[in-house]
Structure formats: structure tokens, C-alpha cells
Write a protein that holds these residues in place. Structure first.
Motif, short mmCIF file in Angstrom:
data_model
loop_
_atom_site.label_atom_id
_atom_site.label_comp_id
_atom_site.label_asym_id
_atom_site.label_seq_id
_atom_site.Cartn_x
_atom_site.Cartn_y
_atom_site.Cartn_z
N ARG A 1 14.50 1.40 -1.95
CA ARG A 1 15.25 2.65 -2.10
C ARG A 1 16.31 2.79 -1.01
O ARG A 1 17.47 3.14 -1.27
CB ARG A 1 14.28 3.84 -2.06
CG ARG A 1 14.92 5.20 -2.20
CD ARG A 1 13.87 6.30 -2.28
NE ARG A 1 13.00 6.37 -1.12
CZ ARG A 1 13.29 7.01 0.01
NH1 ARG A 1 14.44 7.63 0.14
NH2 ARG A 1 12.42 7.05 1.00
N SER A 2 15.93 2.50 0.23
CA SER A 2 16.85 2.68 1.36
C SER A 2 18.01 1.69 1.31
O SER A 2 19.17 2.08 1.48
CB SER A 2 16.08 2.49 2.68
OG SER A 2 15.02 3.41 2.76
N VAL A 3 17.71 0.43 1.07
CA VAL A 3 18.75 -0.60 1.03
C VAL A 3 19.68 -0.36 -0.16
O VAL A 3 20.90 -0.49 -0.03
CB VAL A 3 18.12 -2.01 0.99
CG1 VAL A 3 19.16 -3.08 0.69
CG2 VAL A 3 17.42 -2.30 2.31
N SER A 4 19.12 0.02 -1.29
CA SER A 4 19.94 0.32 -2.46
C SER A 4 20.91 1.47 -2.18
O SER A 4 22.10 1.39 -2.51
CB SER A 4 19.04 0.65 -3.65
OG SER A 4 19.80 1.01 -4.77
N PHE B 1 0.84 -1.20 0.00
CA PHE B 1 0.00 0.00 0.00
C PHE B 1 0.87 1.25 0.00
O PHE B 1 1.84 1.35 0.74
CB PHE B 1 -0.92 0.03 1.23
CG PHE B 1 -1.62 1.35 1.39
CD1 PHE B 1 -2.70 1.68 0.60
CD2 PHE B 1 -1.17 2.28 2.31
CE1 PHE B 1 -3.34 2.90 0.73
CE2 PHE B 1 -1.78 3.52 2.45
CZ PHE B 1 -2.88 3.82 1.65
N ALA B 2 0.51 2.21 -0.84
CA ALA B 2 1.20 3.51 -0.86
C ALA B 2 0.16 4.61 -0.71
O ALA B 2 -0.83 4.63 -1.44
CB ALA B 2 1.97 3.68 -2.16
N PRO B 3 0.37 5.53 0.23
CA PRO B 3 -0.55 6.66 0.35
C PRO B 3 -0.44 7.55 -0.89
O PRO B 3 0.56 7.48 -1.61
CB PRO B 3 -0.07 7.39 1.61
CG PRO B 3 1.35 6.97 1.78
CD PRO B 3 1.47 5.61 1.18
N PRO B 4 -1.43 8.40 -1.14
CA PRO B 4 -1.35 9.31 -2.30
C PRO B 4 -0.05 10.11 -2.29
O PRO B 4 0.35 10.65 -1.26
CB PRO B 4 -2.56 10.23 -2.13
CG PRO B 4 -3.52 9.44 -1.28
CD PRO B 4 -2.66 8.59 -0.38
N SER B 5 0.64 10.13 -3.39
CA SER B 5 1.92 10.85 -3.56
C SER B 5 3.01 10.31 -2.63
O SER B 5 3.98 11.01 -2.34
CB SER B 5 1.75 12.35 -3.33
OG SER B 5 0.82 12.88 -4.24
N GLY B 6 2.86 9.09 -2.17
CA GLY B 6 3.85 8.49 -1.28
C GLY B 6 4.40 7.20 -1.85
O GLY B 6 4.15 6.85 -3.00
N GLU B 7 5.15 6.49 -1.03
CA GLU B 7 5.70 5.21 -1.46
C GLU B 7 5.28 4.11 -0.50
O GLU B 7 5.03 4.37 0.67
CB GLU B 7 7.22 5.28 -1.59
CG GLU B 7 7.97 5.53 -0.30
CD GLU B 7 9.47 5.71 -0.50
OE1 GLU B 7 10.01 5.40 -1.56
OE2 GLU B 7 10.10 6.19 0.46
N SER B 8 5.23 2.90 -1.00
CA SER B 8 4.90 1.76 -0.16
C SER B 8 6.12 1.38 0.67
O SER B 8 7.24 1.84 0.41
CB SER B 8 4.49 0.57 -1.03
OG SER B 8 5.62 0.09 -1.75
N LEU B 9 5.92 0.54 1.68
CA LEU B 9 7.05 0.06 2.47
C LEU B 9 8.02 -0.74 1.61
O LEU B 9 9.24 -0.68 1.82
CB LEU B 9 6.56 -0.79 3.64
CG LEU B 9 5.87 -0.04 4.77
CD1 LEU B 9 5.38 -1.00 5.85
CD2 LEU B 9 6.79 1.01 5.37
#
Length: 108
Positions: free
Chosen positions: A19-22, A5-13
């Protein structure tokens, strides 16, 4: 499935973890043998630490993540080890002993 699930204009977990691990892996690879200090919000920190521990997305929230906490990770190539997790001693006028930060680097 957990994490999609991603909130509007956001990112999913799942996207946050990717992104973080990369970014973490790229920074570690670009700075082999160096001591680094990385600063971030709790979400990316939790995702990186969960990845190091091999935790599934649904279990990542089990990691304690206090505001302004310190986590120490020693990375060597593709291997990473968490040597300090969720330390907040600096907020109470103290901190983890310097030996925590030096212990693993002297083993390399």
C-alpha cells in the motif's frame, strides 16, 4: 514467512509495504518535476525507504526511524535515491543544510 501476520482488523507488513509503495509511486508519477513534502507515520516511511534500497521485508527494521524524522528522496521516473535519512536536527533547533535538499534537484 516474515511480514504475513496481520493483527485483528489490521494489515500485515507485506500489505503495508504494498500500500505504501504503491501510493508513493503514484504520487511521484503524478507530480514529476515537482518538489513535494509527504508526511506519514514511521511504518509507511520505513516500507518506502526499504523498497527504494531493495531491502527484504525482514531487513526493513534495520532502518533507523526516529519520531518526527526527515527523509529526503529524489525521484526521477522509476529511479529514486535517498539523500537524507532519519534527520532530527530540526528537533534540536537546527536542521540539515538547505544544500541537502537542493543538491540532487540541481543535478537533474
Amino acid at each position: 514467512e516474515h511480514g504475513i501476520f496481520a493483527p485483528p482488523s489490521g494489515e500485515s507488513l507485506t500489505e503495508l509495504r504494498g500500500r505504501s509503495v504503491s501510493a508513493f509511486n503514484r504520487i511521484v508519477a503524478d507530480h514529476q518535476g515537482q518538489t513535494l513534502a509527504l508526511f506519514s507515520h514511521g511504518g509507511p516511511c520505513r516500507m518506502i525507504l526499504a523498497d527504494i534500497l531493495g531491502l527484504e521485508m525482514s531487513r526493513a527494521r534495520r532502518l533507523a526511524m526516529s519520531n518526527a524524522s526527515i527523509h529526503v528522496v529524489v525521484a526521477d521516473g522509476d529511479e529514486a535515491q535517498i539523500v537524507l535519512l532519519n534527520d532530527t536536527g530540526h528537533l534540536k533547533g537546527g536542521c540539515a543544510p538547505l544544500s541537502v535538499f537542493q543538491a540532487r534537484t540541481s543535478d537533474a
